[in-house]
Scaffold this active site. Structure first.
Site, short mmCIF file in Angstrom:
data_model
loop_
_atom_site.label_atom_id
_atom_site.label_comp_id
_atom_site.label_asym_id
_atom_site.label_seq_id
_atom_site.Cartn_x
_atom_site.Cartn_y
_atom_site.Cartn_z
N TYR A 56 14.27 -62.28 -10.23
CA TYR A 56 13.08 -61.28 -9.86
C TYR A 56 12.78 -60.95 -11.49
O TYR A 56 13.13 -59.93 -12.09
CB TYR A 56 13.21 -60.10 -9.18
CG TYR A 56 13.78 -60.41 -7.76
CD1 TYR A 56 13.35 -61.68 -7.09
CD2 TYR A 56 14.26 -59.38 -6.94
CE1 TYR A 56 13.74 -61.77 -5.77
CE2 TYR A 56 14.93 -59.49 -5.81
CZ TYR A 56 14.38 -60.71 -5.06
OH TYR A 56 14.96 -60.98 -3.72
N HIS A 141 21.94 -66.50 -3.04
CA HIS A 141 20.61 -66.47 -3.02
C HIS A 141 19.81 -67.93 -2.82
O HIS A 141 19.92 -68.72 -3.73
CB HIS A 141 20.11 -65.96 -4.48
CG HIS A 141 18.70 -65.32 -4.16
ND1 HIS A 141 18.09 -64.99 -5.33
CD2 HIS A 141 17.65 -65.11 -3.36
CE1 HIS A 141 16.72 -64.40 -4.92
NE2 HIS A 141 16.61 -64.51 -3.68
#
Length: 324
Positions: A56, A141
């Site tokens: 992010y 992830h």
């Protein structure tokens, strides 16, 4: 705000949780003061679970989240981050990172790495960016294209770290259900983070993932409850799973909105309430980028949503028959 425990362990999470991709400049820039105000508003609303990832904003979300939480008592909140993408610095920043969805300078490149060494390095670097000595939960992830390595190397590394007490809970986070269900069946993970597959528009997690979690005493965190926008504000041009919503889905969302409004419930409140009706779901993760958005999410979470609303959705064929 209600708190739940992940799986069979001791890690607690608030039912409404803070997703930090927005304050990592997802799509558009967020000023530092706005990011800090969003975290402050989450704390004031009773949110005590904060999720982040190196992906992010190429580490920006982790840095901002860590800074915003630095004055809070560390024992009073739960952090999760993710492994699988290492950040390699580039010789010089060239352009931006919008190709990956973030309005930040392209100072680093992401390198997929689900090796044991990569897992440990990723966690160490995340701890440095977060300014903390531990995180409660670590997720693999998006291992969609790296399944063999994730099961063969990354998962055993996380299991060892949990046994050593470095992390409290381990899991996997994806936008699909098949591999997450396999993690539940074939490993000893505590939790899965499933984005977009247990919503008012997509109940595919009900087929196998959620029953498997219940059967094995594991927890599910649900992200993407608005399916990237369509269930927040269904209108022409709204997005579904990060692309323009097809007309048929827009029509379906508008019909769901009409049913909700007949019961005096905003669509956003119904979308937040729906996943939490399932016993496997410990928390709903909402991505926010401002104090206003956080306060709205908290307000929607606090609304009373009657069972009759979901009964009517099933009666009109807008929820799968097996949905709770």
């Amino acid at each position: 705000m209600r708190q739940n425990t992940l799986g069979r362990g001791e890690i607690g999470v608030s039912e409404l949780s803070f997703g930090s991709a927005g304050i990592g400049n997802l799509y558009t820039p967020v000023e530092p003061e706005q990011a800090a105000a969003a975290v402050d508003a989450a704390w004031d609303a009773g949110i005590r679970y904060f999720d982040t990832a190196p992906h992010y904003g190429i580490g920006l979300a982790e840095r901002r989240l860590g800074e915003a939480l630095s004055a809070r008592p560390r024992a009073e909140y739960t952090l999760s981050t993710k492994v699988g993408r290492l950040l390699e610095p580039l010789p010089a920043a060239e352009g931006d990172d919008l190709a990956n969805g973030f309005a930040v300078p392209a100072t680093h490149r992401r390198v997929w790495d689900f090796t044991a060494d990569g897992v440990r390095r990723s966690i160490e670097e995340s701890l440095e960016r977060l300014g903390t000595d531990h995180v409660e939960t670590v997720f693999l992830h998006d291992p969609d294209q790296h399944v063999a390595e994730a099961f063969g190397q990354a998962y055993p590394a996380l299991e060892r770290l949990r046994a050593e007490g470095v992390v409290g809970a381990i899991g996997a986070g994806m936008n699909q259900t098949a591999v997450l269900t396999r993690f539940l069946r074939d490993t000893d993970i505590d939790v899965v983070l499933c984005a977009g597959r247990h919503t008012l528009l997509d109940q595919s997690a009900l087929d196998h993932l959620l029953p498997e979690a219940v059967a094995r005493g594991r927890s599910v965190i649900v992200g993407g409850v608005f399916n990237s926008g369509l269930l927040a504000d269904p209108r022409p041009g709204a997005t579904y799973d990060y692309t323009a919503a097809p007309p048929a889905l827009l029509e379906r969302a508008l019909r769901i909105k009409a049913v909700a409004e007949r019961h005096g419930v905003p669509l956003r409140a119904a979308a937040l309430a729906y996943p939490l009706r399932h016993p496997a779901v410990a928390s709903v993760l909402v991505g926010t980028r401002s104090a206003e958005e956080v306060r709205d999410a908290a307000d929607m979470y606090g609304r009373q949503v009657p069972d009759a609303l979901f009964d009517d959705l099933r009666a009109e064929g807008l929820l799968e028959g097996g949905a709770r």
